[in-house]
Design a protein around this motif. Structure first.
Motif, PDB file in Angstrom:
ATOM      1  N   CYS A 111      29.289  45.933  32.360  1.00 25.22           N
ATOM      2  CA  CYS A 111      29.858  44.723  31.510  1.00 25.22           C
ATOM      3  C   CYS A 111      29.115  44.181  30.484  1.00 25.22           C
ATOM      4  O   CYS A 111      29.513  43.933  29.496  1.00 25.22           O
ATOM      5  CB  CYS A 111      30.446  43.798  32.576  1.00 25.22           C
ATOM      6  N   ALA A 112      27.740  44.072  30.809  1.00 23.01           N
ATOM      7  CA  ALA A 112      26.583  43.654  29.883  1.00 23.01           C
ATOM      8  C   ALA A 112      26.764  44.886  28.825  1.00 23.01           C
ATOM      9  O   ALA A 112      26.527  44.194  27.547  1.00 23.01           O
ATOM     10  CB  ALA A 112      25.271  43.387  30.709  1.00 23.01           C
ATOM     11  N   GLU A 113      26.706  45.960  29.153  1.00 22.52           N
ATOM     12  CA  GLU A 113      26.688  46.929  28.026  1.00 22.52           C
ATOM     13  C   GLU A 113      27.740  46.824  27.087  1.00 22.52           C
ATOM     14  O   GLU A 113      27.566  47.056  25.815  1.00 22.52           O
ATOM     15  CB  GLU A 113      26.543  48.560  28.570  1.00 22.52           C
ATOM     16  N   ALA A 123      27.516  45.908  23.244  1.00 14.60           N
ATOM     17  CA  ALA A 123      28.057  46.981  22.243  1.00 14.60           C
ATOM     18  C   ALA A 123      29.341  46.589  21.165  1.00 14.60           C
ATOM     19  O   ALA A 123      29.385  46.503  20.139  1.00 14.60           O
ATOM     20  CB  ALA A 123      28.755  48.309  22.873  1.00 14.60           C
ATOM     21  N   HIS A 124      30.142  45.460  22.048  1.00 14.32           N
ATOM     22  CA  HIS A 124      31.120  44.806  21.289  1.00 14.32           C
ATOM     23  C   HIS A 124      30.643  43.862  20.111  1.00 14.32           C
ATOM     24  O   HIS A 124      31.096  43.914  18.838  1.00 14.32           O
ATOM     25  CB  HIS A 124      31.897  43.970  22.140  1.00 14.32           C
ATOM     26  N   ALA A 125      29.796  43.070  20.526  1.00 12.15           N
ATOM     27  CA  ALA A 125      29.101  42.325  19.217  1.00 12.15           C
ATOM     28  C   ALA A 125      28.371  42.946  18.363  1.00 12.15           C
ATOM     29  O   ALA A 125      28.572  42.622  17.181  1.00 12.15           O
ATOM     30  CB  ALA A 125      28.110  41.274  20.086  1.00 12.15           C
ATOM     31  N   GLN A 126      27.671  44.046  18.749  1.00 13.97           N
ATOM     32  CA  GLN A 126      26.818  45.032  17.592  1.00 13.97           C
ATOM     33  C   GLN A 126      28.004  45.728  16.830  1.00 13.97           C
ATOM     34  O   GLN A 126      27.537  45.954  15.836  1.00 13.97           O
ATOM     35  CB  GLN A 126      25.743  45.949  18.476  1.00 13.97           C
ATOM     36  N   ASP A 151      25.644  37.648  24.771  1.00 16.83           N
ATOM     37  CA  ASP A 151      26.901  38.181  25.309  1.00 16.83           C
ATOM     38  C   ASP A 151      26.526  38.955  26.519  1.00 16.83           C
ATOM     39  O   ASP A 151      27.115  38.898  27.459  1.00 16.83           O
ATOM     40  CB  ASP A 151      27.804  39.022  24.361  1.00 16.83           C
ATOM     41  N   ALA A 152      25.460  39.851  26.434  1.00 13.58           N
ATOM     42  CA  ALA A 152      25.330  40.725  27.321  1.00 13.58           C
ATOM     43  C   ALA A 152      24.846  39.967  28.649  1.00 13.58           C
ATOM     44  O   ALA A 152      25.231  40.503  29.928  1.00 13.58           O
ATOM     45  CB  ALA A 152      24.267  41.699  27.161  1.00 13.58           C
ATOM     46  N   ILE A 153      23.972  38.966  28.598  1.00 11.77           N
ATOM     47  CA  ILE A 153      23.597  38.319  29.409  1.00 11.77           C
ATOM     48  C   ILE A 153      24.716  37.637  30.406  1.00 11.77           C
ATOM     49  O   ILE A 153      24.886  37.426  31.558  1.00 11.77           O
ATOM     50  CB  ILE A 153      22.626  37.155  29.268  1.00 11.77           C
ATOM     51  N   ALA A 154      25.695  36.787  29.470  1.00  8.25           N
ATOM     52  CA  ALA A 154      26.744  36.371  30.116  1.00  8.25           C
ATOM     53  C   ALA A 154      27.591  37.205  30.919  1.00  8.25           C
ATOM     54  O   ALA A 154      28.212  36.981  32.096  1.00  8.25           O
ATOM     55  CB  ALA A 154      27.655  35.558  29.095  1.00  8.25           C
ATOM     56  N   GLY A 155      27.970  38.497  30.362  1.00  7.35           N
ATOM     57  CA  GLY A 155      28.695  39.373  30.911  1.00  7.35           C
ATOM     58  C   GLY A 155      28.096  39.889  32.305  1.00  7.35           C
ATOM     59  O   GLY A 155      28.684  40.048  33.386  1.00  7.35           O
ATOM     60  N   ARG A 156      26.834  40.301  32.430  1.00  6.49           N
ATOM     61  CA  ARG A 156      26.153  40.718  33.604  1.00  6.49           C
ATOM     62  C   ARG A 156      25.943  39.389  34.657  1.00  6.49           C
ATOM     63  O   ARG A 156      26.451  39.715  35.733  1.00  6.49           O
ATOM     64  CB  ARG A 156      24.487  40.950  33.409  1.00  6.49           C
TER      65      ARG A 156
END
Length: 227
Positions: free
Chosen positions: A202-204, A208-211, A98-103
């Motif tokens: 956005c990555a962060e 955090a959303h998934a975690q 998710d973080a990779i996609a957002g970044r």
């Protein structure tokens, strides 16, 4: 006479049929009609899908590779049961993706893509607390869109596999209705960061959303987070 196995048309037809059978069985699994732990009845499925058992067995092999079923010698094929510990591990990997996609998306998102995501989040904000199935479908669509918009086939394929496995876990659990507004607000905030082009934030936020979903899942024990 040409061997059918070497006939290009035969290979195309065979591959297409196997893919269709795989997709059909997968839908039955992900919808919950074939629940976790259930044994897959080859004869019944072959009759239902109107195919021979050959393509069905090929489909089983593909579904086993994707982590949706497991096969046991002399016992048959079963829909996999995803336990809490494994679901938590999947969430960890999913959070990283998710973080990779957002970044990546924050640096290239278009106005049209933003409008699509904004429409989804607005719909989620309007969902009632008891409309669990409707919210779940929107939630999946939101995250799938983010990954799809990045335009990286490897990322999308890997992400899709994990989400399908998490769906097996969720089918055995319930989503707390009180969590829906919070999830919807988090989604809206993520779109704000994408619009701002803030890749790091956005990555962060997506991580955090998934975690957060993982933590709520572990705290509830028998309730699955849906972030």
């Amino acid at each position: 006479m040409q061997n059918p196995i070497n006939d290009p048309l035969f290979l195309v037809q065979s591959t297409s049929l196997t893919r269709l059978v795989t997709e059909s069985v997968e839908k039955l699994i992900l919808s919950g009609e074939l629940a976790p732990g259930v044994k897959l009845n080859e004869v019944a499925l072959a009759e239902r899908l109107r195919v021979s058992r050959g393509p069905l067995r090929e489909a089983f092999r593909t579904l086993e590779e994707s982590g949706l079923i497991h096969q046991e010698k002399n016992r048959g094929a079963f829909v996999r049961v995803i336990e809490l510990d494994e679901a938590a591990d999947i969430y960890d990997v999913r959070a990283g993706l998710d973080a990779i996609a957002g970044r990546l998306l924050a640096t290239r998102i278009t106005a049209e893509q933003l409008a699509t995501l904004r429409a989804l989040t607005n719909s989620m904000l309007a969902v009632g607390a008891q409309e669990i199935d409707r919210f779940h479908a929107m939630n999946l669509a939101f995250h799938d869109q983010i990954v799809k918009m990045v335009g990286n086939p490897t990322l999308r394929e890997t992400y899709s596999k994990l989400i399908k496995q998490l769906t097996l876990f969720r089918k055995r659990n319930l989503l707390a209705p009180k969590a829906i507004p919070r999830f919807a607000e988090e989604h809206s905030a993520i779109v704000d960061l994408l619009e701002a082009g803030d890749a790091a934030a956005c990555a962060e936020a997506l991580f955090a959303h998934a975690q957060g979903g993982r933590l709520r899942m572990l705290q509830d024990g028998n309730l699955a987070g849906v972030s």
